[in-house]
Every structure is written in structure tokens, then in C-alpha cells.
Design a protein around this motif. Structure first.
Motif, short mmCIF file in Angstrom:
data_model
loop_
_atom_site.label_atom_id
_atom_site.label_comp_id
_atom_site.label_asym_id
_atom_site.label_seq_id
_atom_site.Cartn_x
_atom_site.Cartn_y
_atom_site.Cartn_z
N GLN A 83 -6.15 -7.96 -3.50
CA GLN A 83 -6.62 -7.04 -1.92
C GLN A 83 -6.29 -5.52 -2.06
O GLN A 83 -6.48 -5.29 -1.23
N SER A 135 -9.25 -3.53 -2.86
CA SER A 135 -10.35 -3.64 -1.63
C SER A 135 -9.48 -2.96 -0.30
O SER A 135 -10.00 -2.38 0.03
N HIS A 136 -8.41 -2.77 0.15
CA HIS A 136 -7.43 -2.71 0.63
C HIS A 136 -7.53 -0.83 0.84
O HIS A 136 -7.98 -0.38 1.82
N SER A 192 -11.19 0.76 1.08
CA SER A 192 -11.68 0.52 2.09
C SER A 192 -10.72 1.68 3.17
O SER A 192 -11.95 2.37 3.92
N LEU A 193 -9.46 2.21 2.94
CA LEU A 193 -9.22 2.54 4.15
C LEU A 193 -8.15 3.56 3.45
O LEU A 193 -8.38 4.48 4.42
N CYS A 239 0.80 -1.46 -0.07
CA CYS A 239 -0.03 -0.01 0.12
C CYS A 239 0.71 1.15 0.10
O CYS A 239 1.75 1.37 0.94
N LEU A 278 -0.24 -6.36 0.98
CA LEU A 278 -1.73 -7.16 0.47
C LEU A 278 -1.62 -8.65 -0.76
O LEU A 278 -2.76 -9.25 -0.71
#
Length: 431
Positions: free
Chosen positions: A27, A30-31, A34-35, A15, A22
């Protein structure tokens, strides 16, 4: 790939905000959604990461990596699409294609890695020197060892290397490990893996001898080689049907000479010979009957083995049973009928009478050729006086003992040979 500082380089699906790894592109996306929703510009740039990386890689080695990269990218897209689908209650969907893709990728990776190890293993066991120093040098030439000057801990158990815990190398991948984490492969088993036709020695080596003469491997390489050995063993293992069929064929091979011997013994009885008697032939017939029972039982076991009706396997089992039944009926149960005791005695009486006539005629011829009746009489008296010491009679008694012993053991070929010698002695005694 992201740089944490000038001295350290981090690799993976990281990230760009929190530096979390991830593991996969889906992933990571998606991470971030969402964050880190506020960083929408960075989110859009993530979609271009794979395209840029692909161009860089293809510029370095377009021919070798293009297919691999496309397959990995397609798999990531499939994974992302699979998990992003909304599951409708009461509706089922097939995951076969997705699972096949996951399995194929993993099997391909393991197959490629195993094949590389087998190639190295083949090079290691071929022309390996027996002298320890030369062998160590040879192993390093086949598989280069990693430089362990900067390695302080065992990668497997994380224990510190010191004077008592020395550094060792795996002979297949060259990685570093300690002695406690090492596994040893017997050279005889190694040769059998790379050459299935090679015979494995039945001698079991103790641990000390195995550590001295075996190949030192890491756990990962040892498990891959052991898995290959298990696959070879499963392929070479005989099924229940194959074992039963081989046993049935062995009984058939034993029945062929037994039937030929039975026919020979029957013919001897019909000819009036005294080489065999009726009990001998009945014993041989009983032996053939037991072989027929064994063949019949094994063929029934093969026919009763579970198989799907109508398949090639089921037809094969039925064909084996049919062929065995035909063989038993035509070759083992259709034996020539034995003569009765009265028939045997009559044939032997006639044979004896013919032999007596021939002997009498020969004696008359010999007497006519005698120089004088006195010499002939003296010779006859000497023969009568020394009957008890005649070596021919002694040899005949010994041959009778051999005949009885051979009959008890059902060795009728030997009986025939002994009777031949016995008849020669009889003729010599008569003449």
C-alpha cells in the motif's frame, strides 16, 4: 520508521512526504506511485528500505528473527503481486494459496499468543495462595504488571482514572484497565483449561463472589482463553454415534447377568425345586426381550447415521450393526425352552416322593433310638399342643412374605436366598 520531530517518533509504513501510515509495504508503494510521482528518486529508495531494515535486524538477532522477517517479506510480495495482476474478463483464477498464506499467518499468531497465555495461566492457578495479599504478590511475580503511573485513561473505554475509577491489571498480560472493562475467570474453569482431567465444580458463583475469587482479565485475554475452552469442549463432546454406542453397551452389560439368572431359574424348574415358578422365569425372559429390543434399536440408529458410502466411518457403523445383530441372535434369542406346567408338576411330585421317603426313614431311625415309647409319646403330645406357638412356624411365615415381595420386584437372587432359609426351617420342623 520516521521522526516527526525531536520529541516524537512515529512507527509504521509511513509515507516520507505526507507522513501517512499505509499499514503495509504494497500500500505504501501504490500510494507513493499515485500521489507522489514527481518524487521518483524517493520512490526508488523505497525498494531498498526492507533490505536495509533486514540487515539491521539480523545484525541484532540473526538466529531468532531471520525466519520471521523472511516470511513477512514473502507475504508482502505475494500480496503486492496478487493485487497487481490484471483481471481478465471471463477468466477465473485460484486464490487458494494466497488465502491459505493469510490464514496460516493469522492462525500462527493467535496460536502462539494463546499458548503463552496458557503457560501463564498454569503458573497462576498452581500453588496460588488463598490469603489476598499473598495472592496479589504471587500474581505479580508470575506476570509482571505494567507501570501505570503515566496512564491517565483506560485503554479500553478511554475514561479517566480517578478516586472512584481505580486502575487494575490483567492477570495474564499485565495491562492496565478499569473495573468496568474487567472480565473475571472462575478459578475452577481455569484449572480445567490447563488440566482437562480436573473435575469442574457444579457450584455456580454469583458476580460478587466471582469478582472476589476469580482472575481479573482484559477482554482480549479473556476471549483467547474462552476460545481455548470452547475448543476443548468441542473435542470432548460426544457425538450422536458415540452416545448411542455407549447406551447399547450398557444394555449389553445388563443383559449378561439377566441371561445367567434365566439359565439358573430354568435349571431350578427342571430340577423340581420350588424356589422359582413359571411366572418368575417368564418375567425374566420378558426383561431380556426388552433389552434385546433396545440393543437392536440403537444399533439401527448407528447404522442409519449419515455417512459417505465406502468410507471408514460407514464400514464402522455397519460393523457395529452386524455385531449387535449377532449378539442378539446368539446370546439373547437362543435361550433355553421353558418346561410346561405338566412337566414341572411331574418333576416336583417325584422330588416330593423321594423327600418323603427320606424323611420317613429318618423318623424311623430316630424312633428306634428313643429310650422308651412313653417318653416319645409325651414329647409328641407337647409338640402338638404348642404348634401355634412354635417360633419356627412364625419365621416361615415371615420368609413367605419376603419371597412374595422379592418376586414382585423381580429380585430373583433374593428369592433364591429366602427359599434356602425356608427349606432349612422346613427340615427343622419335620425332624
Amino acid at each position: 520508521m520516521a521522526a516527526a520531530n525531536e520529541d516524537e517518533i512515529l512507527e509504521g509504513f509511513l509515507c516520507p512526504i505526507c507522513k501517512a501510515d499505509l499499514k503495509s509495504a504494497s500500500q505504501l508503494t501504490s500510494h507513493f506511485e499515485s500521489l507522489h510521482q514527481e518524487e521518483q528518486d524517493v520512490l526508488k529508495s523505497l525498494k531498498d528500505i526492507f533490505g536495509k531494515a533486514k540487515k539491521i535486524i539480523l545484525n541484532n538477532d540473526e538466529n531468532d528473527l531471520k525466519e520471521t522477517f523472511d516470511r513477512a517479506l514473502k507475504f508482502n510480495y505475494q500480496e503486492q503481486a496478487y493485487y497487481s495482476q490484471e483481471q481478465v474478463i471471463g477468466v477465473s483464477r485460484s486464490s487458494t494459496d494466497y488465502f491459505k498464506a493469510v490464514r496460516s499467518a493469522r492462525l500462527e499468531r493467535y496460536a502462539t499468543e494463546t499458548n503463552k497465555l496458557l503457560i501463564r495461566l498454569d503458573k497462576l492457578v498452581c500453588n496460588m495462595p488463598s490469603e489476598p495479599n499473598l495472592r496479589k504478590q504471587y500474581e505479580q511475580e508470575v506476570v509482571p504488571w505494567l507501570d501505570g503511573s503515566s496512564v491517565k485513561l483506560c485503554p479500553n473505554c478511554a475514561k479517566t482514572f480517578n478516586i472512584t475509577r481505580r486502575k487494575h491489571h490483567c492477570r495474564l498480560c499485565g495491562s492496565i484497565l478499569c473495573h468496568d472493562c474487567s472480565l473475571f475467570l472462575d478459578l475452577n474453569i481455569a484449572r480445567a483449561i490447563v488440566d482437562p482431567s480436573a473435575a469442574i465444580s457444579a457450584e455456580v458463583q454469583d458476580q460478587e463472589s466471582l469478582e472476589k475469587n476469580g482472575l481479573r482479565l482484559c477482554e482480549h485475554c479473556y476471549n483467547l482463553v474462552e476460545l481455548r475452552k470452547q475448543i476443548q469442549d468441542s473435542r470432548n463432546a460426544k457425538t450422536v454415534v458415540m452416545t448411542a454406542y455407549e447406551q447399547m453397551r450398557s444394555l449389553m452389560e445388563q443383559a449378561k447377568p439377566a441371561v445367567a439368572m434365566y439359565e439358573k431359574m430354568c435349571q431350578s424348574l427342571f430340577d423340581g425345586e420350588t424356589t422359582y415358578n413359571l411366572s418368575d422365569v417368564n418375567a425374566m425372559r420378558g426383561r431380556i426381550g426388552k433389552l434385546a429390543e433396545g440393543i437392536d434399536l440403537l444399533s439401527k440408529q448407528i447404522a442409519a447415521h449419515p455417512s459417505t458410502p465406502g468410507t471408514r466411518e460407514a464400514r464402522l457403523h455397519a460393523a457395529i450393526r452386524q455385531a449387535a445383530a449377532h449378539y442378539i441372535k446368539e446370546d439373547l434369542l437362543s435361550l433355553r425352552k421353558l418346561p410346561t406346567e405338566a412337566q414341572i408338576e411331574e418333576v416336583r411330585r417325584q422330588r416330593y416322593e423321594r423327600a418323603e421317603k427320606q424323611i420317613q426313614m429318618e423318623r424311623q431311625r430316630m424312633e428306634a433310638e428313643e429310650i422308651s415309647n412313653e417318653t416319645a409319646g409325651a414329647s409328641s403330645a407337647a409338640m402338638v399342643d404348642h404348634d401355634d406357638d412354635d417360633p419356627l412356624l412364625e419365621q416361615m411365615n415371615i420368609i413367605r412374605g419376603y419371597i412374595k415381595e422379592a418376586r414382585r420386584e423381580l429380585r430373583f437372587e433374593e428369592v433364591s436366598g429366602f427359599f434356602f432359609n425356608y427349606n432349612i426351617h422346613c427340615n427343622s420342623l419335620c425332624f
